[in-house]
Design a protein around this motif. Sequence first.
Motif, mmCIF file in Angstrom:
data_model
loop_
_atom_site.group_PDB
_atom_site.id
_atom_site.type_symbol
_atom_site.label_atom_id
_atom_site.label_comp_id
_atom_site.label_asym_id
_atom_site.label_seq_id
_atom_site.Cartn_x
_atom_site.Cartn_y
_atom_site.Cartn_z
ATOM 1 N N GLN A 1 22.308 10.602 -3.857
ATOM 2 C CA GLN A 1 23.125 9.579 -4.508
ATOM 3 C C GLN A 1 23.155 9.741 -6.030
ATOM 4 N N ARG A 2 22.438 10.759 -6.536
ATOM 5 C CA ARG A 2 22.390 11.081 -7.963
ATOM 6 C C ARG A 2 21.813 9.922 -8.781
ATOM 7 N N MET A 3 20.780 9.268 -8.230
ATOM 8 C CA MET A 3 20.170 8.140 -8.917
ATOM 9 C C MET A 3 19.279 8.584 -10.074
ATOM 10 N N SER A 4 18.628 9.741 -9.927
ATOM 11 C CA SER A 4 17.717 10.208 -10.974
ATOM 12 C C SER A 4 17.385 11.666 -10.728
ATOM 13 N N TYR A 5 16.991 12.335 -11.800
ATOM 14 C CA TYR A 5 16.495 13.702 -11.662
ATOM 15 C C TYR A 5 15.031 13.694 -11.243
ATOM 16 N N ASP A 6 14.285 12.705 -11.700
ATOM 17 C CA ASP A 6 12.844 12.641 -11.459
ATOM 18 C C ASP A 6 12.569 11.593 -10.384
ATOM 19 N N VAL A 7 12.486 12.021 -9.134
ATOM 20 C CA VAL A 7 12.242 11.120 -8.009
ATOM 21 C C VAL A 7 10.912 11.504 -7.365
ATOM 22 N N GLY A 8 9.947 10.609 -7.444
ATOM 23 C CA GLY A 8 8.635 10.858 -6.859
ATOM 24 C C GLY A 8 8.394 9.999 -5.626
ATOM 25 N N ILE A 9 7.184 10.105 -5.087
ATOM 26 C CA ILE A 9 6.821 9.374 -3.878
ATOM 27 C C ILE A 9 5.676 8.421 -4.183
ATOM 28 N N TRP A 10 5.868 7.163 -3.877
ATOM 29 C CA TRP A 10 4.782 6.179 -3.806
ATOM 30 C C TRP A 10 4.887 5.554 -2.428
ATOM 31 N N THR A 11 4.148 6.107 -1.492
ATOM 32 C CA THR A 11 4.281 5.698 -0.104
ATOM 33 C C THR A 11 3.457 4.436 0.138
ATOM 34 N N ARG A 12 3.170 4.094 1.374
ATOM 35 C CA ARG A 12 2.425 2.891 1.717
ATOM 36 C C ARG A 12 1.189 3.266 2.522
ATOM 37 N N GLY A 13 0.151 2.476 2.341
ATOM 38 C CA GLY A 13 -1.086 2.700 3.070
ATOM 39 C C GLY A 13 -1.231 1.732 4.225
ATOM 40 N N ILE A 14 -2.350 1.842 4.915
ATOM 41 C CA ILE A 14 -2.604 0.992 6.068
ATOM 42 C C ILE A 14 -4.051 0.532 6.035
ATOM 43 N N ASP A 15 -4.286 -0.733 6.371
ATOM 44 C CA ASP A 15 -5.642 -1.275 6.480
ATOM 45 C C ASP A 15 -6.101 -1.066 7.918
ATOM 46 N N ARG A 16 -6.926 -0.061 8.128
ATOM 47 C CA ARG A 16 -7.309 0.311 9.497
ATOM 48 C C ARG A 16 -8.256 -0.703 10.139
ATOM 49 N N ASP A 17 -8.873 -1.569 9.331
ATOM 50 C CA ASP A 17 -9.706 -2.620 9.908
ATOM 51 C C ASP A 17 -8.853 -3.669 10.606
ATOM 52 N N ILE A 18 -7.631 -3.870 10.095
ATOM 53 C CA ILE A 18 -6.720 -4.851 10.690
ATOM 54 C C ILE A 18 -5.850 -4.231 11.758
ATOM 55 N N PHE A 19 -5.338 -3.023 11.499
ATOM 56 C CA PHE A 19 -4.388 -2.394 12.411
ATOM 57 C C PHE A 19 -5.049 -1.228 13.136
ATOM 58 N N ASN A 20 -5.455 -1.477 14.366
ATOM 59 C CA ASN A 20 -6.044 -0.441 15.210
ATOM 60 C C ASN A 20 -5.940 -0.887 16.661
ATOM 61 N N PRO A 21 -6.000 0.049 17.624
ATOM 62 C CA PRO A 21 -5.825 -0.309 19.036
ATOM 63 C C PRO A 21 -6.859 -1.305 19.546
ATOM 64 N N GLY A 22 -8.029 -1.352 18.902
ATOM 65 C CA GLY A 22 -9.064 -2.273 19.344
ATOM 66 C C GLY A 22 -8.703 -3.734 19.172
ATOM 67 N N ARG A 23 -7.641 -4.024 18.416
ATOM 68 C CA ARG A 23 -7.202 -5.405 18.223
ATOM 69 C C ARG A 23 -6.402 -5.941 19.414
ATOM 70 N N ARG A 24 -6.075 -5.084 20.368
ATOM 71 C CA ARG A 24 -5.304 -5.526 21.532
ATOM 72 C C ARG A 24 -6.078 -6.597 22.281
ATOM 73 N N ASP A 25 -5.396 -7.687 22.647
ATOM 74 C CA ASP A 25 -6.046 -8.851 23.247
ATOM 75 C C ASP A 25 -5.215 -9.343 24.433
ATOM 76 N N LEU A 26 -5.619 -8.961 25.634
ATOM 77 C CA LEU A 26 -4.865 -9.349 26.825
ATOM 78 C C LEU A 26 -4.927 -10.852 27.067
ATOM 79 N N ALA A 27 -6.062 -11.480 26.727
ATOM 80 C CA ALA A 27 -6.158 -12.932 26.893
ATOM 81 C C ALA A 27 -5.143 -13.636 25.997
ATOM 82 N N TRP A 28 -4.973 -13.139 24.772
ATOM 83 C CA TRP A 28 -3.980 -13.705 23.860
ATOM 84 C C TRP A 28 -2.581 -13.531 24.430
ATOM 85 N N ARG A 29 -2.311 -12.368 25.007
ATOM 86 C CA ARG A 29 -1.008 -12.124 25.639
ATOM 87 C C ARG A 29 -0.757 -13.121 26.767
#
Length: 392
Positions: free
Chosen positions: A169-197
Amino acid sequence: MDATGLRVALFSGNYNYVRDGANQALNRFVGYLIRQGAQVRVYSPTTDTPAFEPTGDLVSTPSFPVPGRKEYRVPYRMSLRVRRDLAAFRPNLVHLSSPDPLGHRALSWARAHRLPTVASVHTRFETYPRYYGLAFLEPLIESMLRRFYRRCDAIVAPSESMAQLLREQRMSYDVGIWTRGIDRDIFNPGRRDLAWRRAAGIADDVPTIGFIGRLVMEKGLDVFSDTIDQLTTRQVPHKVLVVGEGPARDWFQHRLPGAIFTGFQQGHDLGRAVASMDMLFNPSVTETFGNVTLEAMACGLPTVAARATGSESLLTDRLTGRLIRPGAIGAFTDALQDYCDDPALRAQAGAAAQARAEHNGWDQVNQALVDTYLRVIRHREQGIVARSSPVP
């Protein structure tokens, strides 16, 4: 110079009055800057009922509510009080996180004071008009965005696919990356809760399709609803779990009468809700990254998403999920049906997605933006002038 020499003036259109992925990333980044010894001052609209406490020093700016979307505010000018505060703070870099009227004025102020500027891109503003019957405005908005970003020393995008779009789109010559991280204590398969479902009305053996995010039309709610209609017509067993709040909730509930709406969730409650899904459906084309997709991947879920910026950088088609042409209702339905019908397929894709998500740690992600700050300042000190665009 290292991070301890940074004095950053950060301008945001929404730093903490409505919670979203962009401002949560900004608050986390400001916290990282402060821990590294940097000085930060944030300028943004404020309300009497903020969604959460801000990280760092927040200075309120004049603003007015967006017509038809009163939960959002437009910062429209740089008041004398703000200018005096800036002068007292003496920043050596200005960070612009929104191309709103205040962002334009802050950019002009920085250029007048010969300060380097970095802009972060958080959403595809040029795509918004199409959700309100105003698609003809997209070229005009893109032109306005180009004028704004070309005046900055550098811009950063949250994904390589978004960075490439900005280059095209010709927005800039200098385009870098600032991606996103993840909090693995909050987001992990162990948080699955069938009773909650079960308490929510979801049987253990019913495939659950999740939606996570602000309930606004630009998130692709129409495409989501039409796809679920087709899945129901095909008599594919499934349940829909919607996590989020927003002005389009009534419309969405009317379109999905059998869905379960949890409302807004955060922290460990959000992690539990995500991990208790079986797949994520993200048809939006407005995200520049897709935080919810990364959260679902970290919980071991496959994602069916629109082939758009953000999702293309996170997902590998037919390995960690499916990438579908935007708006292709039949193809979205086919992909969801495959995962609903085949538990082994979704388990395989979910495992691959979780492995991919392990690469995103917050400190490494935020240090990349600090490095961009330091590089831009160094170039200014050396008299290196940024070029405005790769294409004249």
